[in-house]
Scaffold this active site. Structure first.
Site, short mmCIF file in Angstrom:
data_model
loop_
_atom_site.label_atom_id
_atom_site.label_comp_id
_atom_site.label_asym_id
_atom_site.label_seq_id
_atom_site.Cartn_x
_atom_site.Cartn_y
_atom_site.Cartn_z
N LYS A 76 0.82 -1.21 0.00
CA LYS A 76 0.00 0.00 0.00
C LYS A 76 0.86 1.26 0.00
O LYS A 76 2.07 1.22 0.17
CB LYS A 76 -0.95 0.00 1.20
CG LYS A 76 -1.90 -1.19 1.23
CD LYS A 76 -2.75 -1.30 -0.02
CE LYS A 76 -3.88 -0.30 -0.05
NZ LYS A 76 -4.79 -0.47 -1.19
N HIS A 95 -1.93 4.34 -6.26
CA HIS A 95 -3.22 5.03 -6.39
C HIS A 95 -3.05 6.48 -6.86
O HIS A 95 -3.52 7.41 -6.22
CB HIS A 95 -3.99 4.98 -5.06
CG HIS A 95 -4.18 3.60 -4.53
ND1 HIS A 95 -4.95 2.66 -5.18
CD2 HIS A 95 -3.69 2.98 -3.42
CE1 HIS A 95 -4.93 1.53 -4.49
NE2 HIS A 95 -4.17 1.70 -3.44
#
EC number: 1.5.1.7
Length: 372
Positions: A76, A95
């Site tokens: 992440k 992201h």
């Protein structure tokens, strides 16, 4: 050319998965890789498992000062408050390619440090299919929490919300726990819920279906939609007529909303729980524009402000597979392994060349738009 990988410890709260498992570490070392693994208090894998696999154990956070020739691998994103330039090659989910909030800030760190991002979400084979994804377990866990929230609403007052959830040691324990809540809900006289899944043919959708079948929901209660069913464009009254809606689509371009307040504010609405597995919360084209925060395991639901009908909640946890961290990590790392084996030739290997080109393109866009 030998490759050195450095597995960084995850910093996202309650993220227990790992990009490399002891199994894949052992395999890669056998192929000539050198692998450093950071001590990580929140990893599902014990550090001794990595030590036995042959990894060199290093302190948490040591990747920051590691030699530049190490490839830093993680899952992440890094903490938002970190701003220092990134000088290494990084493999992770960042992201930042779909205009998410703060995307330019993320890329600026790589640009400023002359680093490189190989985004795990965009590692694709020659057919444009992702080489590895957590989709199956995202759908599996999303369906589990969706059913848990629906069941909770049958046995509790509207003033109460689904309590915090913690990762499960394995799939069997999850099914047993949610299955018990489901049976208790049916004892109240509630009918078995109808669950509508959009994106049912993909990895995520198949995971959701697998859980619902294993927990005992009848096949006829699982409504499977994909591109054919959504081609007419939303919003869709069928969503409001279901008890649980699970969104499993991969958002790649603007589409019409799947649901709106006009449908939700009808007194005869059946819908009680929305699980947005895609969790494109900050994406301006999110097809479920009825909430604006990502939920977390500590507080898995957010209430939708409807003016009529029963209480409605959204689950929008963006790391759902962490509910089953060991199995999800093994599943993902197994699929990623063939691409990792190509890292010594990453400057000519199509998977990695495409990923670097994509990084360069979005970096140029970030620079261009920052100057406007």
């Amino acid at each position: 050319m030998s490759v050195t990988l450095h597995l960084r410890g995850e910093t996202k709260p309650l993220e227990h998965r790992a990009a490399l498992t002891p199994t894949t570490v052992k395999h890669l070392i056998g192929k000539g890789f050198k692998i450093y693994v950071e001590e990580s208090p929140q990893s599902i894998f014990k550090i001794d498992e990595y030590r036995r696999a042959g990894a060199i154990i290093v302190p948490f956070g040591s990747w920051i000062s590691a030699p530049r020739d190490r490839i830093i691998i993680g899952l992440k994103e890094m903490p938002e408050e970190d701003k220092f330039p990134l000088v290494h090659e990084h493999i992770q989910f960042a992201h930042c390619y779909k205009d998410q909030a703060g995307w330019k800030d993320v890329l600026r760190r790589f640009i400023n440090g002359n680093g490189t991002l190989y985004d795990l979400e965009f590692l694709e084979d020659d057919n444009g299919r992702r080489v590895a994804a957590f989709g199956f377990y995202a759908g599996f866990a999303g369906a589990a929490l969706g059913l848990a929230d629906w069941a909770f609403k049958q046995t509790h007052k509207d003033s109460e919300d689904l309590p915090a959830v913690s990762p499960y040691p394995n799939e069997k324990a999850l099914i047993k726990d949610i299955g018990k809540a489901y049976k208790n809900a049916l004892k109240t006289g509630a009918k078995k819920p109808k669950v509508l899944i959009i994106g049912a043919l993909g990895r995520c959708g198949s995971g959701a279906i697998d859980f619902l079948k294993k927990v005992g929901l009848p096949e006829e209660n699982i409504i499977k939609w994909d591109i054919q069913e959504t081609s007419r464009g939303g919003p869709f009254p069928e969503i409001a007529a279901s008890d649980i809606f699970i969104n499993c689509i991969y958002l790649s371009k603007p589409i019409a909303p799947f649901i709106n307040y006009e449908l939700l504010n009808k007194p005869d609405r059946k819908l009680r729980t929305v699980v947005d597995v895609s969790a494109d919360t900050t994406n301006p084209h999110n097809p479920i524009p009825i909430y604006n925060i990502a939920t977390v395991f500590n507080k898995p639901t957010v209430k939708v402000n409807t003016s009529s009908g029963p209480k409605l909640s959204v689950i929008s946890i963006d790391h759902l597979p962490s509910l089953l961290p060991r199995e999800a990590s093994e599943f993902f790392a197994h699929d990623l392994l063939p691409s990792l084996e190509q890292l010594p030739s990453r400057h000519v290997s199509p998977v990695w060349v495409r990923a670097e080109k994509l990084f360069n393109r979005h970096s140029a866009r970030a620079i261009r738009e920052s100057k406007l």
